[in-house]
Scaffold this active site. Structure first.
Site, PDB file in Angstrom:
ATOM      1  N   CYS A 169     -48.741   3.650   5.068  1.00 39.86           N
ATOM      2  CA  CYS A 169     -47.970   3.639   3.828  1.00 39.86           C
ATOM      3  C   CYS A 169     -48.415   4.783   2.925  1.00 39.86           C
ATOM      4  O   CYS A 169     -49.615   4.943   2.665  1.00 39.86           O
ATOM      5  CB  CYS A 169     -48.170   2.305   3.109  1.00 39.86           C
ATOM      6  SG  CYS A 169     -47.445   2.257   1.458  1.00 39.86           S
ATOM      7  N   GLU A 174      -5.655  -1.442 -11.118  1.00 38.07           N
ATOM      8  CA  GLU A 174      -6.774  -1.141 -10.224  1.00 38.07           C
ATOM      9  C   GLU A 174      -8.077  -1.422 -10.954  1.00 38.07           C
ATOM     10  O   GLU A 174      -8.365  -0.833 -12.009  1.00 38.07           O
ATOM     11  CB  GLU A 174      -6.719   0.336  -9.796  1.00 38.07           C
ATOM     12  CG  GLU A 174      -7.527   0.643  -8.560  1.00 38.07           C
ATOM     13  CD  GLU A 174      -6.839   0.250  -7.260  1.00 38.07           C
ATOM     14  OE1 GLU A 174      -7.448   0.434  -6.196  1.00 38.07           O
ATOM     15  OE2 GLU A 174      -5.690  -0.242  -7.304  1.00 38.07           O
ATOM     16  N   GLU A 200       0.457  10.503 -10.775  1.00 38.89           N
ATOM     17  CA  GLU A 200      -0.668   9.787 -11.369  1.00 38.89           C
ATOM     18  C   GLU A 200      -1.914   9.928 -10.499  1.00 38.89           C
ATOM     19  O   GLU A 200      -1.815  10.249  -9.311  1.00 38.89           O
ATOM     20  CB  GLU A 200      -0.337   8.291 -11.513  1.00 38.89           C
ATOM     21  CG  GLU A 200       0.923   7.994 -12.296  1.00 38.89           C
ATOM     22  CD  GLU A 200       1.340   6.535 -12.198  1.00 38.89           C
ATOM     23  OE1 GLU A 200       0.552   5.725 -11.676  1.00 38.89           O
ATOM     24  OE2 GLU A 200       2.454   6.210 -12.626  1.00 38.89           O
ATOM     25  N   LYS A 217      -4.754   8.420  -8.220  1.00 39.14           N
ATOM     26  CA  LYS A 217      -4.913   7.252  -7.347  1.00 39.14           C
ATOM     27  C   LYS A 217      -6.346   6.752  -7.556  1.00 39.14           C
ATOM     28  O   LYS A 217      -7.300   7.291  -6.996  1.00 39.14           O
ATOM     29  CB  LYS A 217      -4.677   7.626  -5.878  1.00 39.14           C
ATOM     30  CG  LYS A 217      -4.626   6.424  -4.948  1.00 39.14           C
ATOM     31  CD  LYS A 217      -4.235   6.844  -3.535  1.00 39.14           C
ATOM     32  CE  LYS A 217      -4.038   5.626  -2.645  1.00 39.14           C
ATOM     33  NZ  LYS A 217      -5.275   4.880  -2.423  1.00 39.14           N
ATOM     34  N   SER A 258       0.855  -1.183   0.000  1.00 40.20           N
ATOM     35  CA  SER A 258       0.000   0.000   0.000  1.00 40.20           C
ATOM     36  C   SER A 258       0.895   1.239   0.000  1.00 40.20           C
ATOM     37  O   SER A 258       2.124   1.125   0.038  1.00 40.20           O
ATOM     38  CB  SER A 258      -0.921  -0.003   1.212  1.00 40.20           C
ATOM     39  OG  SER A 258      -0.159   0.023   2.398  1.00 40.20           O
TER      40      SER A 258
END
Length: 665
Positions: A408, A174, A117, A119, A83
């Site tokens: 309702c 990803e 870049e 993410k 990570s």
């Protein structure tokens, strides 16, 4: 903060981040926003830095969150999928670059360049190719061991099955769902009253981690590749060069990659991505700053969790104030009544927001929301709008308190909230909002078992106005059914026969089909056995119902509320007129096993488990999956396991198959 307080707070924070990491990584159902989770991690990281004596390798600041889901094969990553270290201020980016430049000077590296870049907000995966052919794909998991999701990844159209070059390479990317596709998915889920995905990342993760690849195939998954993990027979000098090569090979490479030579250009790149993030077709949760020189990366190295050659800058969520003009209620297909906020339109994170869900009654009370309030809106995961705060100091005194309806809003039937539940539900069986779902259940195999009357046919019948309530199933004409399909005479005859056959079903099937909350097939059989006909059940008092085994006060109250509804009584009368059976067919009822609980274990010679369970229920007994002190008998077949051992320890009577046969014969 003294050492004792620090130790307690660190322990508390670790429990919190582990809980939320499990919800996020393993269950794909986050309960807090990414920003809130990040802030917990920042506090924990800072405390561990200030009090190093309490550092631990088991802390999520030192390892990647996530575990392998049961049902998937494990894959050990040859190169760990780490990570990134997150930062939240430009000053932290500047500090990081200063350290990198110092390290370069120490190693006589004259120039350091960078790539900034996007993410991407998705689920990380590794794709492995041998001789240019895709052979395996895996999720990140805990960074070392992931899940084999090859079949699922093969449904992603942007993953090439063959590369231009016949090379051995492992890449990292990803998996995500575009903003447009995500919003479409959630609209469809909202219409069918399914739980909404919290954000695009969790929708993508949940889709990729399906055990059935056919489900994954239906989800609009995409992927951007952003790194070479390993390659044989080819060398690169820079990361940017790697990305260009990957694109040539047919990979869908991260489209936002900005080459930078210094901190000034890095800051401009971060600002540019921040300004244009709403125009991107995919969601992002930050900008990644990477050292471009691959040889220098080797020198910088990694920690157990993160590379030292990259960091992620996280953008704060955009928030806007607007007025809560009204609260209306919508009824979903399951009957859940959901409050919806009607807002003064406001632009947040690139789109105009004019309404958002308020989830349930508890959410409104927790936020202390009133109609007319000035509220703060943000987009959860930059996609779903949500109210995060009420500006109480801006109240004028003209605000109106909201109360959930007791009837309702669609059909007028009683709306109830059961103990232990957050949702308020419509109890009307003929409510138009619930009709499709009620019809699907009514005809299902475990209910009236009307073969041929599937979901698509029901939808067509409703669209054409051929049925407007459940009882209309029994007034369908041959010609109407035949018109649904080309050359549909045979289909129509089969369906008419199936509908007529269902009229003769036993009473328990009709009780099941009515869809009373907390009443499944098992309870329906108990009710049919006890009351023998539907009229007697309709008249049953709460006290009598709650005394029946397996029917507690909640189920008993639900049964009573259901039969007290005018819609229910009206439907039952029309079913009777149509000739639907309302009498139990069980004669000479034998309750010799009444009050007895059986647990089944091992393989039986003559019976399948379902057959045994039906026999036990027929004689008034019940089955359970777990052995406890309340268990009366354990029926043990061949290769009986831990249940048999536990029963022996508790002194519970063990039955062999022959003994059970004597008992029921």
């Amino acid at each position: 903060m003294d050492k004792k307080q620090a130790k307690e707070r660190i322990s508390e924070l670790r429990k919190q981040v582990e809980y939320h990491a499990q919800k996020y990584y393993d269950e794909d159902k986050p309960e807090i926003s990414d920003f809130e989770y990040d802030m917990l991690m920042v506090e924990l990281r800072n405390l561990e830095k200030e009090f190093p004596e309490y550092e631990s390798r088991e802390s999520l600041t030192q390892k990647v969150g996530g575990h392998v889901k049961e049902g998937f094969q494990k894959v050990t990553h040859e190169v760990p999928l780490q990570s990134l270290q997150d930062v939240f201020r430009i000053e932290e980016v500047q500090e990081y670059i200063t350290k990198i430049e110092q390290k370069a000077e120490e190693n006589n590296i004259k120039e350091v360049t960078y790539v900034v870049e996007t993410k991407i907000d998705g689920l990380s995966a590794a794709l492995e190719y041998i001789n240019g052919e895709f052979i395996r794909g895996a999720t990140r998991g805990n960074g070392i061991v992931g899940e084999d999701v090859t079949k699922n990844l093969k449904t992603v159209k942007t993953i090439p099955t063959k590369l231009k070059d016949k090379i051995d390479i492992t890449v990292r990317g990803e998996v995500f769902i575009s903003k447009q596709d995500f919003e479409k998915m959630n609209r469809e889920r909202e219409e069918s009253q399914e739980e909404l995905f919290a954000n695009a990342r969790n929708a993508a993760a949940g889709s990729l981690r399906q055990l059935d690849s056919k489900i994954t195939e239906k989800r609009p998954l995409d992927i951007y590749i952003f790194n070479v993990q390993k390659i044989e027979g080819k060398e690169f000098k820079s990361h940017y060069e790697e990305l260009e090569y990957l694109q040539e090979q047919g990979f869908n490479v991260n489209p936002v990659r900005i080459y930078c030579r210094n901190i000034e250009e890095i800051e401009k790149a971060i600002q540019k991505i921040g300004k244009e993030r709403e125009k991107l077709s995919f969601g992002i949760d930050g900008a990644v700053i990477k050292v471009d020189n691959l040889q220098f990366r080797e020198i910088l190295g990694t920690t157990a969790k993160t590379p030292r050659w990259a960091i992620a800058y996280k953008y704060p969520p955009e928030k806007k104030e607007t007025k809560l003009k009204d609260i209306i209620c919508q009824v979903g297909r399951t009957g859940v009544i959901t409050p919806m906020a009607i807002l003064e339109p406001v632009k947040v994170a690139g789109s105009t927001i004019s309404k958002t869900t308020l989830h349930n009654e508890d959410f409104i009370k927790e936020k202390e929301l009133k109609i007319g309030d000035i509220v703060v809106i943000q987009k959860a995961g930059d996609v779903i709008p949500e109210i995060v705060e009420v500006k109480r100091e801006k109240r004028t005194g003209e605000e109106i308190e909201f109360k959930m309806p007791k009837a309702c809003p669609v059909c007028g039937a009683k709306a109830i909230r059961e103990e232990g539940e957050a949702a308020i539900r419509c109890t009307g069986i003929e409510c138009p909002a619930k009709l499709y779902r009620n019809l699907v259940h009514f005809v299902s195999r475990e209910a009236m078992n009307i073969d041929g009357l599937g979901e698509n046919i029901i939808a067509q019948l409703l669209d054409k106005g051929l049925i407007k309530n459940i009882a209309d199933i029994y007034t369908l004409q041959f010609e109407d059914i035949a018109s649904l399909k080309k050359n549909g005479q045979k289909f129509a005859q089969n369906l008419v026969d199936s509908i007529n056959k269902s009229k003769k079903n036993d009473l328990y099937r009709l009780i099941t089909a009515l869809g009373i909350r907390h009443v499944g097939t098992k309870v329906a059989k108990l009710l049919a056995r006890k009351y023998k006909n539907l009229d007697s059940l309709i008249k049953a008092e709460f006290e009598d119902l709650s005394m029946i085994n397996d029917i507690g006060p909640i189920a008993a109250n639900s049964i009573r509320e259901f039969f007290n509804q005018e819609q229910t009584r009206d439907l039952i009368e029309r079913l009777k007129i149509a000739g639907v059976n309302t009498i139990s067919k069980e004669e000479n009822i034998d309750n010799r096993l009444e009050g007895k609980t059986f647990v089944l274990t091992g393989t039986l010679k003559k019976y399948k488990r379902g057959e045994v369970a039906n026999l036990i229920e027929k004689f008034g007994g019940k089955t359970s999956n777990t052995v406890s002190k309340k268990t009366d008998y354990v029926l043990a077949g061949e290769e009986a396991g831990s249940k048999l051992t536990k029963a022996q320890d508790l002194g519970i009577t063990i039955l062999e198959e022959e003994e059970f046969e004597k008992m029921i014969n």
